[in-house]
Design a protein around this motif. Structure first.
Motif, mmCIF file in Angstrom:
data_model
loop_
_atom_site.group_PDB
_atom_site.id
_atom_site.type_symbol
_atom_site.label_atom_id
_atom_site.label_comp_id
_atom_site.label_asym_id
_atom_site.label_seq_id
_atom_site.Cartn_x
_atom_site.Cartn_y
_atom_site.Cartn_z
ATOM 1 N N ALA A 72 -0.796 7.038 2.258
ATOM 2 C CA ALA A 72 -0.151 7.931 3.226
ATOM 3 C C ALA A 72 0.752 7.143 4.192
ATOM 4 O O ALA A 72 1.946 7.443 4.336
ATOM 5 C CB ALA A 72 -1.233 8.680 4.006
ATOM 6 N N ALA A 73 0.174 6.104 4.834
ATOM 7 C CA ALA A 73 0.940 5.372 5.841
ATOM 8 C C ALA A 73 2.082 4.585 5.210
ATOM 9 O O ALA A 73 3.218 4.606 5.710
ATOM 10 C CB ALA A 73 -0.001 4.436 6.613
ATOM 11 N N ASP A 126 2.069 -1.236 -4.629
ATOM 12 C CA ASP A 126 0.692 -0.722 -4.692
ATOM 13 C C ASP A 126 0.005 -1.293 -5.924
ATOM 14 O O ASP A 126 0.649 -1.577 -6.934
ATOM 15 C CB ASP A 126 0.663 0.809 -4.744
ATOM 16 N N ASN A 127 -1.324 -1.429 -5.815
ATOM 17 C CA ASN A 127 -2.088 -1.964 -6.953
ATOM 18 C C ASN A 127 -2.426 -0.881 -7.978
ATOM 19 O O ASN A 127 -2.937 -1.180 -9.049
ATOM 20 C CB ASN A 127 -3.372 -2.665 -6.462
ATOM 21 N N ASN A 148 -5.710 18.149 3.612
ATOM 22 C CA ASN A 148 -5.741 18.582 5.015
ATOM 23 C C ASN A 148 -4.845 17.587 5.770
ATOM 24 O O ASN A 148 -5.297 16.594 6.279
ATOM 25 C CB ASN A 148 -7.195 18.530 5.498
ATOM 26 N N SER A 157 -7.579 14.429 -1.499
ATOM 27 C CA SER A 157 -7.982 14.885 -0.166
ATOM 28 C C SER A 157 -8.066 16.401 -0.059
ATOM 29 O O SER A 157 -7.403 17.121 -0.808
ATOM 30 C CB SER A 157 -6.994 14.346 0.875
ATOM 31 N N ARG A 207 -2.913 8.036 -4.073
ATOM 32 C CA ARG A 207 -4.091 8.530 -4.805
ATOM 33 C C ARG A 207 -5.097 9.240 -3.906
ATOM 34 O O ARG A 207 -5.714 10.213 -4.308
ATOM 35 C CB ARG A 207 -4.767 7.363 -5.549
ATOM 36 N N LYS A 208 -5.262 8.730 -2.673
ATOM 37 C CA LYS A 208 -6.227 9.405 -1.776
ATOM 38 C C LYS A 208 -5.701 10.758 -1.316
ATOM 39 O O LYS A 208 -6.468 11.691 -1.098
ATOM 40 C CB LYS A 208 -6.515 8.529 -0.562
ATOM 41 N N PHE A 249 -5.000 11.557 8.436
ATOM 42 C CA PHE A 249 -3.630 11.561 7.923
ATOM 43 C C PHE A 249 -2.628 11.551 9.081
ATOM 44 O O PHE A 249 -1.613 10.872 8.999
ATOM 45 C CB PHE A 249 -3.377 12.758 6.998
ATOM 46 N N THR A 308 -9.228 -2.108 -1.172
ATOM 47 C CA THR A 308 -9.551 -3.545 -1.194
ATOM 48 C C THR A 308 -9.574 -4.063 0.246
ATOM 49 O O THR A 308 -8.996 -3.438 1.142
ATOM 50 C CB THR A 308 -8.490 -4.370 -1.963
ATOM 51 N N GLY A 346 -8.044 16.320 9.179
ATOM 52 C CA GLY A 346 -6.596 16.074 9.194
ATOM 53 C C GLY A 346 -6.173 15.021 10.199
ATOM 54 O O GLY A 346 -5.014 14.617 10.241
ATOM 55 N N GLU A 349 -5.139 3.235 8.183
ATOM 56 C CA GLU A 349 -6.594 3.074 8.300
ATOM 57 C C GLU A 349 -7.058 1.622 8.370
ATOM 58 O O GLU A 349 -8.203 1.361 8.758
ATOM 59 C CB GLU A 349 -7.229 3.768 7.091
ATOM 60 N N GLY A 373 0.824 -1.204 0.000
ATOM 61 C CA GLY A 373 0.000 0.000 0.000
ATOM 62 C C GLY A 373 0.857 1.253 0.000
ATOM 63 O O GLY A 373 1.480 1.583 1.013
HETATM 64 P P1 FAD Z 1 -4.688 4.707 1.884
HETATM 65 O O1 FAD Z 1 -4.220 6.102 1.758
HETATM 66 O O2 FAD Z 1 -6.060 4.352 1.473
HETATM 67 O O3 FAD Z 1 -3.642 3.816 1.067
HETATM 68 C C1 FAD Z 1 -3.815 2.451 0.870
HETATM 69 C C2 FAD Z 1 -3.103 2.066 -0.406
HETATM 70 O O4 FAD Z 1 -3.091 0.645 -0.520
HETATM 71 C C3 FAD Z 1 -3.790 2.603 -1.639
HETATM 72 O O5 FAD Z 1 -2.843 3.250 -2.459
HETATM 73 C C4 FAD Z 1 -4.349 1.357 -2.323
HETATM 74 O O6 FAD Z 1 -4.332 1.486 -3.726
HETATM 75 C C5 FAD Z 1 -3.377 0.287 -1.845
HETATM 76 N N1 FAD Z 1 -3.952 -1.057 -1.833
HETATM 77 C C6 FAD Z 1 -5.142 -1.451 -1.320
HETATM 78 N N2 FAD Z 1 -5.302 -2.758 -1.511
HETATM 79 C C7 FAD Z 1 -4.186 -3.215 -2.135
HETATM 80 C C8 FAD Z 1 -3.774 -4.487 -2.598
HETATM 81 N N3 FAD Z 1 -4.562 -5.555 -2.461
HETATM 82 N N4 FAD Z 1 -2.575 -4.596 -3.212
HETATM 83 C C9 FAD Z 1 -1.789 -3.522 -3.376
HETATM 84 N N5 FAD Z 1 -2.117 -2.286 -2.956
HETATM 85 C C10 FAD Z 1 -3.317 -2.140 -2.339
HETATM 86 N N6 FAD Z 1 -7.892 12.429 5.829
HETATM 87 C C11 FAD Z 1 -7.341 13.543 6.354
HETATM 88 O O7 FAD Z 1 -6.722 13.463 7.415
HETATM 89 N N7 FAD Z 1 -7.437 14.755 5.701
HETATM 90 C C12 FAD Z 1 -8.092 14.896 4.514
HETATM 91 O O8 FAD Z 1 -8.110 15.982 3.917
HETATM 92 C C13 FAD Z 1 -8.730 13.741 3.969
HETATM 93 N N8 FAD Z 1 -9.444 13.835 2.825
HETATM 94 C C14 FAD Z 1 -9.951 12.701 2.267
HETATM 95 C C15 FAD Z 1 -10.650 12.797 1.059
HETATM 96 C C16 FAD Z 1 -11.161 11.664 0.466
HETATM 97 C C17 FAD Z 1 -11.923 11.796 -0.828
HETATM 98 C C18 FAD Z 1 -10.972 10.395 1.075
HETATM 99 C C19 FAD Z 1 -11.493 9.137 0.434
HETATM 100 C C20 FAD Z 1 -10.297 10.298 2.289
HETATM 101 C C21 FAD Z 1 -9.785 11.443 2.902
HETATM 102 N N9 FAD Z 1 -9.107 11.380 4.118
HETATM 103 C C22 FAD Z 1 -8.564 12.505 4.654
HETATM 104 C C23 FAD Z 1 -8.844 10.088 4.786
HETATM 105 C C24 FAD Z 1 -7.422 9.643 4.412
HETATM 106 O O9 FAD Z 1 -7.267 9.714 3.006
HETATM 107 C C25 FAD Z 1 -7.153 8.216 4.876
HETATM 108 O O10 FAD Z 1 -7.467 8.086 6.237
HETATM 109 C C26 FAD Z 1 -5.692 7.879 4.652
HETATM 110 O O11 FAD Z 1 -5.398 7.963 3.268
HETATM 111 C C27 FAD Z 1 -5.371 6.481 5.158
HETATM 112 O O12 FAD Z 1 -4.047 6.201 4.823
HETATM 113 P P2 FAD Z 1 -3.598 4.709 4.540
HETATM 114 O O13 FAD Z 1 -2.202 4.811 4.037
HETATM 115 O O14 FAD Z 1 -3.876 3.870 5.716
HETATM 116 O O15 FAD Z 1 -4.555 4.180 3.378
#
Ligand code: FAD
Length: 397
Positions: free
Chosen positions: A13-14, A33-34, A51, A45, A40-41, A380, A170, A377, A367, A10
């Motif tokens: 962000a994290a 990443d897939n 934010n 955002s 992308r998120k 993130f 996913t 925010g 997440e 993935g």
């Molecule tokens: P994600 O950012 O979702 O990243 C997960 C990654 O794993 C993705 O790139 C995905 O493609 C990849 N992935 C998933 N399954 C697979 C697989 N099977 N194989 C390979 N890769 C895979 N939060 C804020 O704090 N401030 C904001 O302004 C804000 N705005 C937002 C706006 C929108 C439209 C959305 C949807 C969310 C927003 N959020 C915001 C929430 C924030 O985006 C998420 O909480 C944050 O991105 C979580 O980070 P993460 O790295 O855990 O997951």
């Protein structure tokens, strides 16, 4: 088979932040990443301005069945640490409201910063990758990807939640957790607009686009003071997104559409000064005209002058406008939700390192786990803090 110290699934962000930090600590990191591009998120955002954190981050702003879990990571890598990093990359930012920090320019700057930090850590990024299988033996975790096999003693799951499947979401993380015997708590959409039952939806559709200040209260007593937006599908805006995380199907929410005034006192003052003024025009001094007209058409605002408004009707009106009880039909679901509530049970993880107790070398960050922040925010910041905590534990082999 290619060997790494750490494989991270993935590049959100994290995942990106963890990869960068681990790489800079000497780990050979593969980040998978897939999607076609990382983050992308992040790009979507904050209306394209991301934010990226909040000045007032505190554990109380997070929902989890284990509310203490987030404390350690949030205290060890704080909003100030991330603001510092953003500053080092020359990214200008501003506070919009309620401590919410946004890029002045574009969310792309945050993605570029994370990519640059990954490059500094020598991270190998593999996009458009599917993980076909994950197995564990004495040598660590072996992953079959489309086109290659990789092995590492550390596997970090940063695949996020279920919200916005169009952006690559996913259930991968939950499946891996279950494969290794970890409990996964039921998930549901959070920070998501409400849909309304038919008669009310049709009655309110004329208000689509109208926004008002509000105080919104869930049945469990949680209260937010933010703007409410009427949409063609129901109710949205920050107030509704916030309260949606605290709402259960079948419950009511109570909405104060005039949180900044004492409506009873205002009507009394206006009656003394302008007794012949219509109630409708009086209320339009405090509320959008379209909303007043709609409520009048619905029979919620009587067609009277102020001097004709008796005490009982006034009380009824004050109740309607300050304790408007709405029973949502549901939410728009994962399609538009900003976050996913629930996920990998944090009781299965170390709050210091994010490592699974039952599966050494397996980590969950961001997440995918049962930690969900308020709007503004906080989500993130959880991604940055949990990723940083994990990276400190990822020793090179
Ligand atoms: P994600 O950012 O979702 O990243 C997960 C990654 O794993 C993705 O790139 C995905 O493609 C990849 N992935 C998933 N399954 C697979 C697989 N099977 N194989 C390979 N890769 C895979 N939060 C804020 O704090 N401030 C904001 O302004 C804000 N705005 C937002 C706006 C929108 C439209 C959305 C949807 C969310 C927003 N959020 C915001 C929430 C924030 O985006 C998420 O909480 C944050 O991105 C979580 O980070 P993460 O790295 O855990 O997951």
């Amino acid at each position: 088979m290619e060997r790494f110290d750490t494989v991270i699934i993935g590049a959100g962000a994290a995942g990106m932040f963890c990869a960068a930090q681990a790489g800079q600590r000497g780990n050979r990191v593969l980040l998978i990443d897939n999607g076609k591009k990382p983050g992308r998120k992040i790009l979507m955002s904050g209306g394209g301005r991301c934010n990226f954190t909040n000045l007032y981050v505190e554990p109380a702003a997070y929902l989890s069945q284990n509310p203490h879990f987030c404390k350690s990571a949030l205290a060890r890598y704080t909003q100030w640490d991330f603001i510092d990093l953003v500053g080092k990359h020359g990214i200008a930012w501003h506070e919009k409201t309620l401590g919410q920090l946004f890029c002045d320019d574009s969310a792309q700057q945050i993605v570029d910063m994370l990519v640059a930090e990954c490059e500094k850590g020598g991270v190998t990024l593999r996009l458009r990758s599917e993980v076909l299988s994950v197995t564990r033996d004495d040598e660590g975790y072996t992953l079959e990807l489309n086109g290659m096999t990789v092995n590492a003693p550390n596997l970090v799951i940063a695949s996020g939640g279920l919200s916005m499947p169009g952006l690559g979401a996913t259930p991968f993380g939950y499946k891996i957790a279950e494969q290794f015997g970890l409990n996964v708590l039921p998930t549901r959409a959070g920070l998501v607009p409400f849909t309304l039952h038919k008669p009310l939806l049709e009655q309110l559709q004329v208000l689509s686009g109208v926004s008002v200040a509000s105080v919104i209260t869930a049945q469990d007593g949680t209260v937010f003071r933010e703007n409410l937006l009427f949409t063609h599908r129901g109710l949205s805006g920050p107030a509704v997104l916030q309260i949606s995380s605290f709402w259960q199907p079948g419950e009511f929410v109570s909405i104060n559409l005039l949180p900044d005034i004492d409506l009873d006192a205002f009507l009394n003052e206006q009656r003394s000064a302008h007794p012949n003024q219509s109630l409708k025009n009086t209320l339009a001094m405090q509320l959008p005209k379209r909303l007043v007209e709609c409520l009048q058409a619905l029979g919620q605002i009587p067609e009277l002058s102020l001097k004709q408004l008796n005490v009982r009707d006034q009380q009824q009106l004050v109740e309607t406008l300050t304790e408007w009880r709405v029973q949502p039909n549901g939410t728009e679901g994962y399609r538009t939700a900003e976050v996913t509530l629930g996920g990998v049970d944090t009781n299965e993880l170390s709050s210091r390192t994010m490592e699974a107790r039952k599966a050494p070398g397996l980590y969950f960050i961001g997440e995918v786990m049962d930690v969900t922040g308020w709007l503004g925010g906080y989500n993130f910041q959880w991604a940055w803090s949990s990723a940083w905590a994990c990276a400190q534990d990822l020793a090179p082999a």
